[in-house]
Scaffold this motif. Structure first.
Motif, mmCIF file in Angstrom:
data_model
loop_
_atom_site.group_PDB
_atom_site.id
_atom_site.type_symbol
_atom_site.label_atom_id
_atom_site.label_comp_id
_atom_site.label_asym_id
_atom_site.label_seq_id
_atom_site.Cartn_x
_atom_site.Cartn_y
_atom_site.Cartn_z
ATOM 1 N N SER A 101 0.824 -1.209 0.000
ATOM 2 C CA SER A 101 0.000 0.000 0.000
ATOM 3 C C SER A 101 0.858 1.258 0.000
ATOM 4 C CB SER A 101 -0.926 0.011 1.220
ATOM 5 O OG SER A 101 -1.790 -1.096 1.196
ATOM 6 N N ILE A 102 1.939 1.234 0.753
ATOM 7 C CA ILE A 102 2.841 2.382 0.783
ATOM 8 C C ILE A 102 3.486 2.585 -0.595
ATOM 9 C CG2 ILE A 102 5.020 3.251 1.744
ATOM 10 C CD1 ILE A 102 4.095 1.873 4.427
ATOM 11 N N LEU A 103 3.883 1.491 -1.247
ATOM 12 C CA LEU A 103 4.455 1.605 -2.594
ATOM 13 C C LEU A 103 3.429 2.114 -3.591
ATOM 14 C CD1 LEU A 103 6.680 -1.602 -2.795
ATOM 15 C CD2 LEU A 103 7.433 0.778 -2.664
ATOM 16 N N VAL A 104 2.212 1.583 -3.538
ATOM 17 C CA VAL A 104 1.146 2.048 -4.424
ATOM 18 C C VAL A 104 0.869 3.527 -4.149
ATOM 19 C CG1 VAL A 104 -1.329 1.837 -4.930
ATOM 20 C CG2 VAL A 104 0.089 -0.214 -4.779
ATOM 21 N N GLY A 105 0.828 3.902 -2.884
ATOM 22 C CA GLY A 105 0.611 5.302 -2.518
ATOM 23 C C GLY A 105 1.714 6.204 -3.060
ATOM 24 N N ALA A 106 2.950 5.724 -3.031
ATOM 25 C CA ALA A 106 4.059 6.515 -3.572
ATOM 26 C C ALA A 106 3.898 6.732 -5.071
ATOM 27 C CB ALA A 106 5.392 5.832 -3.270
ATOM 28 N N VAL A 107 3.479 5.692 -5.773
ATOM 29 C CA VAL A 107 3.260 5.820 -7.221
ATOM 30 C C VAL A 107 2.132 6.818 -7.496
ATOM 31 C CG1 VAL A 107 2.475 4.581 -9.288
ATOM 32 C CG2 VAL A 107 4.181 3.544 -7.778
ATOM 33 N N ILE A 108 1.038 6.718 -6.732
ATOM 34 C CA ILE A 108 -0.074 7.658 -6.893
ATOM 35 C C ILE A 108 0.399 9.081 -6.594
ATOM 36 C CG2 ILE A 108 -2.311 8.377 -5.945
ATOM 37 C CD1 ILE A 108 -2.912 5.367 -5.503
ATOM 38 N N ALA A 109 1.162 9.256 -5.516
ATOM 39 C CA ALA A 109 1.644 10.593 -5.137
ATOM 40 C C ALA A 109 2.557 11.184 -6.207
ATOM 41 C CB ALA A 109 2.371 10.533 -3.797
ATOM 42 N N ILE A 110 3.434 10.371 -6.763
ATOM 43 C CA ILE A 110 4.317 10.855 -7.834
ATOM 44 C C ILE A 110 3.497 11.266 -9.050
ATOM 45 C CG2 ILE A 110 6.075 10.139 -9.513
ATOM 46 C CD1 ILE A 110 7.308 8.462 -7.168
ATOM 47 N N GLY A 111 2.490 10.471 -9.378
ATOM 48 C CA GLY A 111 1.618 10.820 -10.498
ATOM 49 C C GLY A 111 0.873 12.121 -10.258
ATOM 50 N N ILE A 112 0.332 12.280 -9.060
ATOM 51 C CA ILE A 112 -0.400 13.515 -8.724
ATOM 52 C C ILE A 112 0.555 14.710 -8.721
ATOM 53 C CG2 ILE A 112 -1.579 14.723 -6.846
ATOM 54 C CD1 ILE A 112 -2.956 12.035 -6.201
ATOM 55 N N ALA A 113 1.747 14.538 -8.144
ATOM 56 C CA ALA A 113 2.714 15.641 -8.105
ATOM 57 C C ALA A 113 3.139 16.041 -9.507
ATOM 58 C CB ALA A 113 3.926 15.245 -7.267
ATOM 59 N N THR A 114 3.372 15.067 -10.355
ATOM 60 C CA THR A 114 3.774 15.352 -11.733
ATOM 61 C C THR A 114 2.667 16.090 -12.475
ATOM 62 O OG1 THR A 114 5.190 13.401 -11.748
ATOM 63 C CG2 THR A 114 4.586 14.310 -13.887
ATOM 64 N N ALA A 115 1.449 15.598 -12.332
ATOM 65 C CA ALA A 115 0.317 16.245 -13.004
ATOM 66 C C ALA A 115 0.078 17.641 -12.452
ATOM 67 C CB ALA A 115 -0.937 15.390 -12.849
ATOM 68 N N THR A 116 0.210 17.809 -11.148
ATOM 69 C CA THR A 116 -0.013 19.117 -10.524
ATOM 70 C C THR A 116 1.023 20.123 -11.000
ATOM 71 O OG1 THR A 116 -0.960 18.067 -8.573
ATOM 72 C CG2 THR A 116 -0.236 20.335 -8.331
ATOM 73 N N LEU A 117 2.278 19.706 -11.051
ATOM 74 C CA LEU A 117 3.324 20.618 -11.528
ATOM 75 C C LEU A 117 3.131 20.958 -13.000
ATOM 76 C CD1 LEU A 117 6.520 19.263 -9.752
ATOM 77 C CD2 LEU A 117 5.468 21.501 -9.446
ATOM 78 N N ALA A 118 2.653 19.993 -13.779
ATOM 79 C CA ALA A 118 2.462 20.228 -15.207
ATOM 80 C C ALA A 118 1.254 21.132 -15.475
ATOM 81 C CB ALA A 118 2.277 18.905 -15.933
ATOM 82 N N MET A 119 0.217 21.034 -14.634
ATOM 83 C CA MET A 119 -1.019 21.776 -14.884
ATOM 84 C C MET A 119 -1.004 23.203 -14.333
ATOM 85 S SD MET A 119 -3.893 18.750 -14.428
ATOM 86 C CE MET A 119 -4.518 19.534 -13.014
ATOM 87 N N ARG A 120 -0.309 23.430 -13.268
ATOM 88 C CA ARG A 120 -0.318 24.766 -12.668
ATOM 89 C C ARG A 120 1.061 25.083 -12.099
ATOM 90 N NH1 ARG A 120 -1.189 24.328 -6.890
ATOM 91 N NH2 ARG A 120 -1.855 22.244 -6.381
ATOM 92 N N MET A 153 3.890 19.233 -2.739
ATOM 93 C CA MET A 153 3.888 18.139 -1.754
ATOM 94 C C MET A 153 2.803 18.307 -0.696
ATOM 95 S SD MET A 153 6.012 16.321 -3.194
ATOM 96 C CE MET A 153 6.258 14.949 -2.108
ATOM 97 N N ALA A 154 2.107 19.432 -0.699
ATOM 98 C CA ALA A 154 1.000 19.641 0.235
ATOM 99 C C ALA A 154 -0.297 19.037 -0.309
ATOM 100 C CB ALA A 154 0.806 21.126 0.508
ATOM 101 N N THR A 155 -0.266 18.568 -1.552
ATOM 102 C CA THR A 155 -1.447 17.973 -2.162
ATOM 103 C C THR A 155 -1.750 16.631 -1.497
ATOM 104 O OG1 THR A 155 -0.834 19.000 -4.257
ATOM 105 C CG2 THR A 155 -2.450 17.223 -4.348
ATOM 106 N N ARG A 156 -2.967 16.480 -1.038
ATOM 107 C CA ARG A 156 -3.394 15.234 -0.382
ATOM 108 C C ARG A 156 -4.208 14.395 -1.357
ATOM 109 N NH1 ARG A 156 -1.200 14.475 4.718
ATOM 110 N NH2 ARG A 156 -1.017 16.470 5.749
ATOM 111 N N PHE A 157 -4.213 13.092 -1.135
ATOM 112 C CA PHE A 157 -5.069 12.216 -1.929
ATOM 113 C C PHE A 157 -5.654 11.150 -1.009
ATOM 114 C CE2 PHE A 157 -0.985 10.089 -2.081
ATOM 115 C CZ PHE A 157 -1.303 8.741 -2.011
ATOM 116 N N PRO A 158 -6.755 10.527 -1.429
ATOM 117 C CA PRO A 158 -7.407 9.514 -0.586
ATOM 118 C C PRO A 158 -6.560 8.243 -0.503
ATOM 119 C CG PRO A 158 -8.588 9.777 -2.663
ATOM 120 C CD PRO A 158 -7.497 10.810 -2.641
ATOM 121 N N PHE A 159 -5.843 8.078 0.605
ATOM 122 C CA PHE A 159 -4.917 6.961 0.759
ATOM 123 C C PHE A 159 -5.632 5.611 0.896
ATOM 124 C CE2 PHE A 159 -1.591 4.422 2.901
ATOM 125 C CZ PHE A 159 -0.572 4.613 1.988
ATOM 126 N N ALA A 160 -6.928 5.614 1.198
ATOM 127 C CA ALA A 160 -7.669 4.351 1.272
ATOM 128 C C ALA A 160 -7.638 3.619 -0.068
ATOM 129 C CB ALA A 160 -9.110 4.587 1.725
#
Length: 184
Positions: A101-120, A153-160
């Motif tokens: 779950s921690i590894l999956v969460g890291a992949v999700i976080a990297i994806g969100i961070a990449t998209a967030t930096l690219a979009m704004r 890195m302040a962006t949160r996502f649903p870790f469940a």
């Protein structure tokens, strides 16, 4: 494992993930009630030994995410959800599920961070990391500087969701799902 346990585990995990995505919270009745049902199922399967397995799984599940909770990286519902899954998975498999779950969460976080930096134009965390590293090298003491509200890195996502994916993948890998969605 009795036939209802895999279905129950998947139901618990994915209802919690949906609740987290929809409302950014997982209700206590689901996590704590889920743990109680997990204990009951374990005891139906293995008697008093099932109680021991469920209790150990609960404890290991809670301990895996406790550091993240103490650092405010995960919420209390995430800790309770993995602990509830541990009542069904047992200590060994919830340990694997937790790290998955921690590894999956890291992949999700990297994806969100990449998209967030690219979009704004969100602020990059590299300056903050450099200050923390410089402080460590000069003083010999680690310091944590929390991310600013406008930092990526302040962006949160649903870790469940990460817990549901990690635990489902672990259960499938371990053959705990029986015939539910898994073909040999």
């Amino acid at each position: 494992m009795i036939a209802t346990m895999p279905a129950y585990l998947l139901m618990l995990l994915w209802i919690a993930a949906a609740a987290d995505v929809r409302g950014r919270r997982v209700p206590n009745w689901l996590t704590l009630g889920g743990a109680v049902v997990g204990v009951i199922l374990q005891m139906a399967y293995a008697g008093i030994g099932g109680l021991t397995t469920a209790a150990a799984g609960f404890l290991v599940g809670a301990l895996i995410l406790m550091p993240g909770f103490l650092l405010r990286a995960t919420g209390p519902a995430d800790v309770k959800l993995l602990a509830a899954a541990g009542t069904v998975l047992g200590p060994y498999h919830v340990l694997i599920a937790g790290f998955s779950s921690i590894l999956v969460g890291a992949v999700i976080a990297i994806g969100i961070a990449t998209a967030t930096l690219a979009m704004r134009a969100a602020r990059s965390p590299w300056h903050r990391y450099a200050v923390m590293l410089r402080t460590l090298s000069v003083t010999g003491r680690p310091v944590y500087i929390p991310p600013a509200a406008d930092e990526v890195m302040a962006t949160r996502f649903p870790f469940a969701v990460a817990i549901a994916l990690g635990a489902t993948l672990t259960a499938a890998w371990a053959g705990l799902l029986g015939g539910i969605g898994v073909q040999p």
